[in-house]
Design an enzyme around this catalytic site. Structure first.
Site, PDB file in Angstrom:
ATOM      1  N   GLU A 185      -5.210  -0.653   7.726  1.00  0.00           N
ATOM      2  CA  GLU A 185      -4.077  -0.313   8.581  1.00  0.00           C
ATOM      3  C   GLU A 185      -4.196  -1.024   9.916  1.00  0.00           C
ATOM      4  O   GLU A 185      -5.273  -1.023  10.525  1.00  0.00           O
ATOM      5  CB  GLU A 185      -4.027   1.193   8.874  1.00  0.00           C
TER       6      GLU A 185
ATOM      7  N   GLU B 269      -8.719   7.632   6.222  1.00  0.00           N
ATOM      8  CA  GLU B 269      -9.334   7.775   7.549  1.00  0.00           C
ATOM      9  C   GLU B 269     -10.313   8.956   7.569  1.00  0.00           C
ATOM     10  O   GLU B 269     -10.211   9.879   8.363  1.00  0.00           O
ATOM     11  CB  GLU B 269      -8.256   7.910   8.630  1.00  0.00           C
TER      12      GLU B 269
ATOM     13  N   ARG C 248       0.854  -1.191   0.000  1.00  0.00           N
ATOM     14  CA  ARG C 248       0.000   0.000   0.000  1.00  0.00           C
ATOM     15  C   ARG C 248       0.891   1.242   0.000  1.00  0.00           C
ATOM     16  O   ARG C 248       1.881   1.300   0.735  1.00  0.00           O
ATOM     17  CB  ARG C 248      -0.890  -0.012   1.242  1.00  0.00           C
TER      18      ARG C 248
END
Length: 344
Positions: free
Chosen positions: A277, A171, A80
């Site tokens: 994550e 996020e 990523r």
């Protein structure tokens, strides 16, 4: 004819191919092996910068080695990479991301691209517009999201890389590109920005899965609020991404809550889910391994096989690197036992 085993089937295929090739000049392509399904990955957005400043990495035996090879040898199959719009440093920009994506793909990794839509870190507390976009109208902001996303995706494609997953925002617990895209102020605006990113991704690669990513994967009320709101405002996406950073004392509880949340997202919205994550304090590698093994297992168990994978955030960090303490390499630059969780 009933075949007794797969070896017999392979032999039959080879004989048939040879017969048709010799007699009729017909060639049969070898069956394509199914791609690995469950993604076991790492975000290594800091790698270019660490290598620029001559930080080195060592395998379990203490031999200096390419970080990506060390990760691959620990069972990881996916990488990523974050992309910023116009960062003040020459890392995590388009050129850097292209270079690292090509490098990773050549080593056999699957690729996730994480658009922050900012010149710097975007997270639950920070969703600042890129400086070049700061005075744009909302209509022009949607165009900027589309154009930036399309440009990066198309340049990746031109370099032979088609990301398997693409995050439109990082996020985004309360949206992105504040104040225009703040979800609590206008969920409709946030949904429109997501759709700009989604449309750009699909214009370049219809197969890439678009991810909307929130932190605190255990917080079902947050996820219901966000994805109910996005649904009612017509947002388009394929996957719900989550972050999870527990402590050494609450990881088991949070893992259970995260699994409940993942299954609820699948049932409520019909979407796939993934852990974009994870991380845990580097000083507790044995506990981190237990945490990782458990969340990997739980994600694999998500109903309908809709748990796509787990990505460790910046495992290569060690020593004093930006004072980040949730990597998975020890002070000598070797992987801790935590990474062994990805071997299974």
């Amino acid at each position: 004819m009933k075949m007794k085993n797969s070896n017999s089937m392979v032999k039959l295929f080879l004989c048939l191919s040879l017969f048709l090739s010799v007699c009729f000049n017909i060639k049969i392509s070898k069956p394509v092996e199914a791609a690995a399904t469950f993604a076991k990955g790492a975000d290594v957005g800091w790698l270019s910068e660490m290598e620029y400043y001559k930080w080195s990495f060592y395998n379990d035996s203490g031999v200096k080695q390419d970080l990506l090879q060390i990760l691959k040898d620990h069972g990881m199959n996916s990488i990523r990479l974050r992309v910023w719009v116009n960062p003040s440093i020459n890392f995590s920009n388009k050129a850097d991301v292209i270079k690292q994506a090509v490098r990773a793909q050549k080593m056999g990794f699957r690729i996730m691209i994480d658009f922050h839509y900012s010149d710097t870190w975007a997270d639950p507390a920070n969703q600042k517009k890129p400086a070049a976009w700061s005075s744009k109208s909302f209509t022009d902001l949607k165009t900027a999201v589309y154009d930036h996303t399309y440009d990066v995706m198309n340049t990746l494609k031109s370099n032979g890389v088609t990301p398997e997953w693409v995050q439109v925002g990082n996020e985004t617990n309360n949206g992105m590109l504040w104040e225009d895209g703040k979800a609590s102020a206008s969920m409709g605006n946030f949904a429109a920005l997501i759709n700009s990113g989604y449309n750009a991704v699909k214009a370049v690669s219809s197969s890439s899965k678009v991810v909307v990513h929130l932190s605190n994967g255990y917080d079902n009320s947050l996820f219901r609020w966000m994805f109910d709101g996005l649904k009612s405002n017509g947002a388009k996406y394929d996957v719900i991404g989550m972050s999870l950073y527990p402590t050494t004392s609450n990881w088991s509880t949070l893992n259970n809550q995260t699994l409940t949340n993942m299954n609820d997202m699948v049932a409520r919205y019909g979407k796939e889910v993934m852990i974009s994550e994870v991380g845990m304090d580097v000083s507790a590698p044995t506990t981190a391994k237990a945490f990782l093994s458990d969340i990997i297992s739980k994600t694999k168990s998500v109903s309908g096989g809709k748990g796509l994978g787990v990505f460790y955030w910046e495992p290569e960090c060690y020593g004093t690197w930006y004072s980040y303490t949730k990597g998975a390499f020890d002070s000598s630059g070797k992987p801790t036992v935590a990474l062994d969780a990805f071997l299974n």
